[in-house]
Design a protein around this motif. Structure first.
Motif, short mmCIF file in Angstrom:
data_model
loop_
_atom_site.label_atom_id
_atom_site.label_comp_id
_atom_site.label_asym_id
_atom_site.label_seq_id
_atom_site.Cartn_x
_atom_site.Cartn_y
_atom_site.Cartn_z
N VAL A 2 -3.66 -9.69 11.20
CA VAL A 2 -2.60 -8.77 11.63
C VAL A 2 -1.51 -8.67 10.56
O VAL A 2 -0.96 -7.59 10.34
CB VAL A 2 -2.01 -9.24 12.97
N CYS A 24 -0.41 -5.06 9.17
CA CYS A 24 0.96 -4.54 9.21
C CYS A 24 1.48 -4.23 7.82
O CYS A 24 2.20 -3.23 7.63
CB CYS A 24 1.87 -5.54 9.92
N GLY A 73 3.31 -7.22 15.09
CA GLY A 73 2.23 -8.12 14.67
C GLY A 73 1.80 -9.09 15.76
O GLY A 73 0.60 -9.16 16.08
N ILE A 122 -0.22 -7.31 18.49
CA ILE A 122 -1.60 -6.99 18.11
C ILE A 122 -2.46 -8.25 18.16
O ILE A 122 -3.61 -8.24 18.63
CB ILE A 122 -1.66 -6.35 16.71
N ALA A 123 -1.91 -9.36 17.65
CA ALA A 123 -2.68 -10.61 17.64
C ALA A 123 -3.04 -11.05 19.06
O ALA A 123 -4.15 -11.51 19.31
CB ALA A 123 -1.87 -11.70 16.94
#
Length: 259
Positions: free
Chosen positions: A132, A136, A147, A150-151
Motif C-alpha cells: 500500500v 499510494c 493507506g 486500503i491495507a
C-alpha cells in the motif's frame, strides 16, 4: 507489463494463519449509542493481551470525546472478532500456488479509490502495508489515512479466503474418514473467482493481462469536493450494500484509523 511465472504446484497443509508476513487480524467497529456513531477499521495482533483492548477502547473514547457507554460496546465488538479469529488457530488449511483477484472500492475522507489486482495467497511473506505504501506513492495519495484503510481492506479479503480454506480442509478430512461432510458453499467472490493458474496454463505458464482487460486493472482515484459530500455518502452506502453481496469490503473512516 508484469507476468507471474509458475513453478510446480505443491499444495501443503499448514496451521491457520493470515497468508501474509504479519499475522494481524482486520478489525471493524461500528457502534451507535444515543444517536452518536463510531466507525473505525484497523489491524490487531491476536497475541496481544486482552488488557490492551480495554486500554485502547478507553483511550479512543477519551480522545474522541465519546460517552463512557461506548466503551463496553467497543470491547464487545473487538473481543468478538478476535475470538472468531482465534477459533481457527490450530486448524489446518491448505495453501497452494493460487492467484486471487482482490478489489478495493472505498472512500476515506475526501479520497475515493477503486482498484483491483492479483494476489499470490501462497506467499506467506507478503506485506499488505508495504504494498500500500508503494501504491499510494505511485498514485500521489497524500492523505495518511488512505493507506491504512486500503491495507485493512486487503487483509479482510485475505482473512476470508484463509477461513474458507479451513472449511474446505475440514470437509476433505471428514470425507477421508468416511463421514458425510457438511455442505460448503462460499459467498466470497474472492474465493469463488480464485484462478488456479496450473489448471489453465500448466506448470510452465504465465499470466499476462490481455489488452482489452487493461482498463480493469487501472486504479481510479477521485478527490470529492465538500459540496459533493452528501451525494457521495449516498453512493458510498449503495456500494456498501452491493459489497455485502460480493464480499468486497469498504472502509468508512469517521475515526482515525489505527494500524
Amino acid at each position: 507489463m508484469k507476468t507471474v511465472s509458475l513453478g510446480a504446484s505443491r499444495p501443503s497443509a499448514v496451521n491457520f494463519r493470515m497468508p501474509t508476513r504479519d499475522n494481524l487480524v482486520p478489525i471493524r467497529v461500528d457502534v451507535e449509542v444515543d444517536g452518536q456513531r463510531y466507525r473505525d477499521a484497523f489491524t490487531w495482533n491476536p497475541r496481544d493481551p486482552d488488557s490492551e483492548i480495554i486500554s485502547f477502547a478507553k483511550r479512543t473514547a477519551k480522545d474522541l470525546k465519546l460517552p463512557a457507554n461506548f466503551v463496553p460496546q467497543m470491547l464487545q465488538s473487538i473481543q468478538g472478532q478476535l475470538a472468531e479469529f482465534r477459533s481457527y488457530e490450530g486448524q489446518e488449511m491448505q495453501i497452494k500456488e493460487k492467484i486471487v483477484p482482490l478489489k478495493i472500492d472505498l472512500r476515506v475522507n475526501n479520497t475515493v479509490i477503486r482498484d483491483q489486482f492479483l494476489w499470490d495467497i501462497s506467499n506467506l511473506d507478503s506485506d499488505p502495508e508495504e504494498f500500500v505504501r508503494t501504491l499510494c506513492d505511485d498514485l500521489n495519495i497524500t492523505d495518511p489515512e488512505v493507506g491504512p484503510a486500503i491495507a485493512v481492506s486487503i487483509r479482510e479479503q485475505l482473512y476470508e479466503i484463509a477461513s474458507q480454506s479451513v472449511s474446505v480442509m475440514r470437509e476433505k478430512q471428514m470425507s477421508k474418514k468416511g463421514r458425510r461432510a457438511p455442505e460448503f458453499s462460499s459467498n466470497s467472490k474472492a474465493v469463488n473467482n480464485a484462478v488456479d493458474l496450473f489448471k489453465y496454463f500448466g506448470s510452465k505458464g504465465s499470466v499476462i493481462r490481455k489488452r482489452k482487460e487493461w482498463y480493469l486493472y487501472e486504479p481510479v482515484v477521485d478527490v470529492v469536493a465538500s459540496e459533493e459530500d452528501g451525494k457521495e455518502e449516498a453512493e458510498e452506502e449503495s456500494r456498501r450494500r452491493e459489497s455485502c453481496k460480493s464480499s468486497v469490503p469498504l472502509i468508512d473512516s469517521d475515526a482515525e484509523l489505527q494500524s
